[in-house]
Design an enzyme around this catalytic site. Structure first.
Site, short mmCIF file in Angstrom:
data_model
loop_
_atom_site.label_atom_id
_atom_site.label_comp_id
_atom_site.label_asym_id
_atom_site.label_seq_id
_atom_site.Cartn_x
_atom_site.Cartn_y
_atom_site.Cartn_z
N HIS A 63 102.80 36.12 102.51
CA HIS A 63 101.71 35.43 101.82
C HIS A 63 102.30 34.18 101.20
O HIS A 63 103.24 34.26 100.41
CB HIS A 63 101.09 36.33 100.75
CG HIS A 63 99.94 35.67 100.05
ND1 HIS A 63 98.64 35.81 100.47
CD2 HIS A 63 99.92 34.83 98.99
CE1 HIS A 63 97.85 35.08 99.68
NE2 HIS A 63 98.61 34.48 98.78
N CYS A 64 101.79 33.02 101.60
CA CYS A 64 102.36 31.76 101.12
C CYS A 64 101.65 31.33 99.84
O CYS A 64 100.46 31.02 99.87
CB CYS A 64 102.22 30.68 102.20
SG CYS A 64 102.76 29.07 101.63
N PRO A 65 102.36 31.28 98.70
CA PRO A 65 101.71 30.90 97.44
C PRO A 65 101.30 29.43 97.41
O PRO A 65 100.39 29.05 96.70
CB PRO A 65 102.78 31.19 96.38
CG PRO A 65 104.06 31.25 97.13
CD PRO A 65 103.78 31.62 98.53
N ASN A 69 97.34 31.53 100.96
CA ASN A 69 96.83 32.23 102.13
C ASN A 69 97.98 32.97 102.81
O ASN A 69 99.14 32.66 102.58
CB ASN A 69 96.22 31.21 103.10
CG ASN A 69 95.35 31.85 104.15
OD1 ASN A 69 95.00 33.03 104.07
ND2 ASN A 69 94.99 31.08 105.17
#
Ligand SMILES: [Zn+2]
Ligand SMILES: [Zn+2]
Length: 200
Positions: A63-65, A69
């Site tokens: 999960h890319c902060p 997303n």
């Protein structure tokens, strides 16, 4: 964009009937899928539930902060494009900042150039971070493994029960070809059980 959220079975059937949406790979009937304890969908192999997105994501990477997303099967190649573009912009920024610096050994010079110097150092730090991320991502892609699988292989049942260290590795060329050129979702169960290596 949708990183490859696993849809509930009813929605999948509806989408298929209308001829819309993504082609969902067919999983052999004798393969039992695990049901997600949070969103209750049947999880295809390599999918993982993301607590932040509150969905199961196909071939979950992380999960890319920054993007807020997940990075999964459907947007992973675009994520690599995004990192590459970011790297080019950072290198260009570093070049512009460096070209504006004229070094002199005086306090006056430092007072006039402190912000430019700090910008250059900040750009340099971001460049190193993005470069390391891009290199590590490309390495994992060439092995056909995900960040999640790489970090938590001891906790993932299909990796623990596999005879091979990485059951999805099909060689660097095929791994890269699949990743960058195939627009289809893959039934990873087929590769795992060596039944059929073609994407559906
Ligand atoms: Zn879930
Ligand atoms: Zn997520």
């Amino acid at each position: 964009m949708d990183p490859g959220f696993v849809k509930p079975e009813e929605e999948v059937k509806e989408g298929e009937n209308k001829g819309q949406g993504v082609v969902i790979p067919q999983i052999p009937g004798d393969v039992k899928l695990r049901r997600c304890g949070y969103c209750l969908v049947k999880q295809p192999m390599r999918a993982k539930h993301c607590q932040l997105c509150q969905h199961c994501v196909r071939r979950y990477d992380h999960h890319c902060p920054w993007l807020e997303n997940c990075v999964g099967e459907r947007n992973h190649s675009l994520f690599i494009v995004y990192l590459s573009v970011q790297l080019v912009v950072l290198l260009w920024g570093a070049h512009v900042a460096w070209s504006g610096l004229y070094f002199e050994q005086s306090w006056e010079w430092l007072q006039h150039n402190i912000f430019l110097l700090m910008s250059f150092l900040l750009i340099l730090i971001f460049t190193i971070v993005v470069l390391l991320l891009l290199v590590s991502q490309l390495y994992l892609i060439s092995c056909n493994t995900t960040t999640w699988e790489f970090m938590s292989s001891h906790r993932i049942s299909y990796l623990r029960h596999s005879e091979l260290e990485n059951p999805f590795d099909q060689g660097i060329i095929l791994n890269l070809w699949r990743f960058f050129c195939s627009r289809h979702l893959t039934a990873w169960e087929n590769i795992y059980f060596h039944k059929n290596s073609e994407p559906v």
